[in-house]
Motif scaffolding. Structure first.
Motif, PDB file in Angstrom:
ATOM      1  N   VAL A 159      -2.083   4.295   5.345  1.00  0.00           N
ATOM      2  CA  VAL A 159      -1.815   4.181   3.903  1.00  0.00           C
ATOM      3  C   VAL A 159      -2.941   3.422   3.208  1.00  0.00           C
ATOM      4  N   SER A 160      -3.630   2.548   3.949  1.00  0.00           N
ATOM      5  CA  SER A 160      -4.707   1.772   3.338  1.00  0.00           C
ATOM      6  C   SER A 160      -5.933   2.622   3.023  1.00  0.00           C
ATOM      7  N   ASP A 161      -6.033   3.790   3.670  1.00  0.00           N
ATOM      8  CA  ASP A 161      -7.209   4.636   3.438  1.00  0.00           C
ATOM      9  C   ASP A 161      -7.309   5.090   1.989  1.00  0.00           C
ATOM     10  N   VAL A 162      -6.184   5.415   1.383  1.00  0.00           N
ATOM     11  CA  VAL A 162      -6.207   5.978   0.037  1.00  0.00           C
ATOM     12  C   VAL A 162      -5.804   4.997  -1.042  1.00  0.00           C
ATOM     13  N   ALA A 163      -5.011   4.019  -0.682  1.00  0.00           N
ATOM     14  CA  ALA A 163      -4.351   3.254  -1.729  1.00  0.00           C
ATOM     15  C   ALA A 163      -5.032   1.928  -2.016  1.00  0.00           C
ATOM     16  N   ALA A 164      -6.277   1.807  -1.618  1.00  0.00           N
ATOM     17  CA  ALA A 164      -6.972   0.538  -1.860  1.00  0.00           C
ATOM     18  C   ALA A 164      -7.315   0.370  -3.332  1.00  0.00           C
ATOM     19  N   GLN A 165      -7.356   1.486  -4.043  1.00  0.00           N
ATOM     20  CA  GLN A 165      -7.759   1.418  -5.445  1.00  0.00           C
ATOM     21  C   GLN A 165      -6.673   0.771  -6.300  1.00  0.00           C
ATOM     22  N   VAL A 193       0.875   4.626  -2.419  1.00  0.00           N
ATOM     23  CA  VAL A 193       0.863   6.025  -1.977  1.00  0.00           C
ATOM     24  C   VAL A 193       1.996   6.794  -2.655  1.00  0.00           C
ATOM     25  N   GLN A 209       0.827  -1.208   0.000  1.00  0.00           N
ATOM     26  CA  GLN A 209       0.000   0.000   0.000  1.00  0.00           C
ATOM     27  C   GLN A 209       0.864   1.263   0.000  1.00  0.00           C
ATOM     28  N   ILE A 244      -3.971   1.155  -8.181  1.00  0.00           N
ATOM     29  CA  ILE A 244      -2.905   2.115  -8.466  1.00  0.00           C
ATOM     30  C   ILE A 244      -1.611   1.330  -8.605  1.00  0.00           C
TER      31      ILE A 244
END
Lengths: 502, 98
Positions: B42-48, A390, A386, B50
């Motif tokens: 970090v998991s809040d935003v990067a689950a998509q 980011v 993850q 990417i």
């Protein structure tokens, strides 16, 4: 140029020293001796140096003076003294990285940075103190005791390159080398009222730089003026076949950019997410004043948003420990450095574990275990995986911002120098010091910190960070030199002149 | 909240070849739990969907001429080694007793 008086020699900037040497007013031996005398006089209080390479420095200086007397063509920094962060190898000279595990180790080779400094005739005075393996923001995590901030000896000089920054602010050396993995050049520069540059990732060779986090580490120049940093940048940068991540492209003309010092028509982006809440009042005040000056100088100041920057710190403290836990596996007590518990009975595994337990300090152990955790099966996707996503988002934020602005600016650090001991066993509080500097390391582009004044509430230096796209390092110098000149004109002197006498 | 127990700390320390004291183990259990909790966002935003970035400036297939160059000096390596015998690094026994 006014003649340089011997008593003030160590206080001169590198360009002035070089000009005086070229003009035959002083010799490199005299300049080097002045710095060594200053180290003798003040380093007992400051503790910027872990090792002073006195005889070799004077010998190098004598060699430069002899070469100059023959009329040989010398580089612009030939004969100028420099302080080297103790994370870069130098043949035969102790290299500890601030750790007990490497106490007494003398590397058998030069780093590329050192090789280029030698080729340029730069006089290396010695090795500077640092947080152990560059893990920290205060230099308190050195196994050899903290470095003190020349502005206030009860306060930290920043970290991890606190020794290099303090050596500049204490007039022990006009130039220094730092390394910056999450802010370790820029944050010490900010809190000591000096200049520090993290070049574009791959701009300066990492060969011989003892690795912390290989995808983030970058060596760079530290100085008391923007021009001096540019001159040093030009010496150490450029492609190196021994570092496969080194960029095979011409180095931007940073010296010309520092001379140009013109921001008229440049678009300067204020990063909305790097400022405001959590930033000390005096830091914000000096920053706002500097922004107004940039506007007065003819820059077009715009606001930009980088919404994913708020996740940068979290991503960094997964990526860095992961890489560090892997890189620091090499310190196993087998080939160099400390070995503990080898009684003829203990196994190699027991000896390794005892050696690393005895040789590493608390922050290093903390980050090694954090990295081991983040990389372990079952957690890898949730944490390291993850964090790498980011990293992509932050790079995209920069790309979008650089569509709207030629450079971005922010305060370098949220506060001025804090007191020694205040955050030493509070890792999360310590990590916040790098909140504004970390995004650049994650994206691999370049940034500079320059002094913009003293915070009214505590009289301590404040730094402004300039960020530019990858390979556009020259823009940092153009903006930095313009702002520096405007501030010096306003104050009537350089900020560093206000540092209290030691 | 991600809680890292003392047993987990001991396990991590073993994997990382660190022989921690009891006191360190307890201290790190608390600190690592707090840090992991803070970085888990970090998991809040990067689950998509990417793509991950492992390296900031991607460079692939870096080659150089295959030319032999002198290596490090053996005597200097020996001087820096914790233990050296018969022109080799001397290390503790690598096999257990059982």
């Amino acid at each position: 140029m006014a003649p340089v008086m011997d008593g003030d020699l160590a206080r001169q900037d590198a360009a002035t020293m070089a000009a005086a040497m070229q003009g035959g007013e002083v010799t490199s031996v005299e300049v080097t001796q002045a710095c060594l005398d200053r180290i003798d006089a003040v380093d007992g209080q400051v503790h910027a140096f872990l090792h002073v390479d006195r005889d070799a420095a004077l010998e190098t200086a004598r060699g430069i003076d002899e070469l100059r007397s023959t009329g040989a063509a010398l580089g612009p920094l030939a004969g100028v003294p420099l302080a080297l962060k103790d994370v870069l190898t130098m043949n035969g000279v102790p290299t500890t990285c601030g750790s007990r595990i490497l106490e007494g180790w003398r590397p058998p080779y030069d780093s590329t940075v050192v090789e280029r400094l030698r080729d340029a005739g730069v006089v290396i005075l010695g090795k500077t103190n640092m947080d152990e393996f560059a893990m920290g923001s205060s230099t308190e995590h050195s196994a050899y005791g903290p470095t003190r901030n020349p502005w206030d000896l009860e306060r930290i000089p920043g970290g991890s390159g606190g020794g290099s920054a303090a050596a500049l602010a204490a007039f022990e050396a006009p130039l220094a080398i730092g390394t910056d993995t999450g802010g370790s050049i820029r944050q010490p520069a900010a809190v000591t009222g000096t200049v520090g540059v993290k070049p574009t990732y791959g701009g300066v060779s990492r060969y011989g730089l003892v690795a912390l986090a290989s995808s983030l580490d970058q060596a760079g120049p530290c100085a008391r003026t923007v021009m001096d940093a540019a001159l040093l940048h030009a010496v150490i940068a450029g492609h190196d076949p021994r570092d496969s991540t080194s960029i095979d492209a011409p180095v931007p003309d940073v010296v010309a950019a520092a001379k140009n010092a013109d921001v008229r028509g440049m678009r300067i982006g204020l990063v909305r997410e790097l400022g405001g809440e959590g930033y000390q009042e005096g830091v914000r005040q000096r920053f706002d004043e500097a922004v107004a000056i940039l506007g007065d100088l003819g820059a077009d100041v715009v606001e930009v948003s980088c919404p994913n920057f708020e996740y940068a710190l979290a991503a960094y403290y997964l990526i860095l420990p992961s890489e560090a836990s892997s890189n620091l596996a090499r310190f196993d007590g087998m080939r160099y450095g400390m070995r503990v518990g080898d009684d003829g009975q203990a196994s190699v595994e027991e000896v390794m574990s005892q050696t690393r337990e005895a040789g590493f300090g608390s922050e290093v152990k903390r980050r090694i275990m954090l990295g081991t955790y983040a990389l372990s099966s079952g957690y890898y996707d949730a944490y390291y995986g993850q964090a790498q996503k980011v990293r992509t988002l932050i790079t995209r934020d920069f790309a979008a911002a650089f569509d709207q602005a030629d450079v971005l600016i922010s305060p370098t650090a949220p506060t001025t120098a804090f007191r020694i001991g205040e955050k030493v066993d509070d890792p999360l509080a310590m990590y916040l010091n790098d909140i504004a500097t970390i995004p650049v390391n994650l994206a691999g582009n370049c940034a500079m910190s320059i002094p913009i004044g003293l915070a009214p509430e505590d009289g301590l230096p404040v730094g402004l960070q300039i960020m530019a796209p990858a390979l556009a390092d020259d823009r940092l110098y153009r903006v930095g030199a313009a702002l520096e000149q405007a501030l010096v004109d306003k104050w009537g002197h350089e900020l560093i002149e206000e540092v209290p006498a030691l | 909240m991600a809680q890292i127990s003392r047993e987990e700390v001991q396990h991590l320390a073993h994997l990382a070849r660190l022989e921690l004291t009891e006191e360190e183990t307890a201290h790190y259990a608390d600190q690592l739990s707090a840090i992991v909790e803070a970085v888990a966002r970090v998991s809040d935003v990067a689950a998509q969907d990417i793509p991950p970035t492992s390296h900031p400036i991607p460079i692939t297939n870096v080659y150089r001429e295959d030319v032999a160059k002198p290596g490090l000096d053996r005597a200097e390596l020996a001087a820096a080694a914790p233990s050296w015998e018969d022109d080799r690094f001397k290390v503790p026994r690598i096999l257990g007793e059982d």
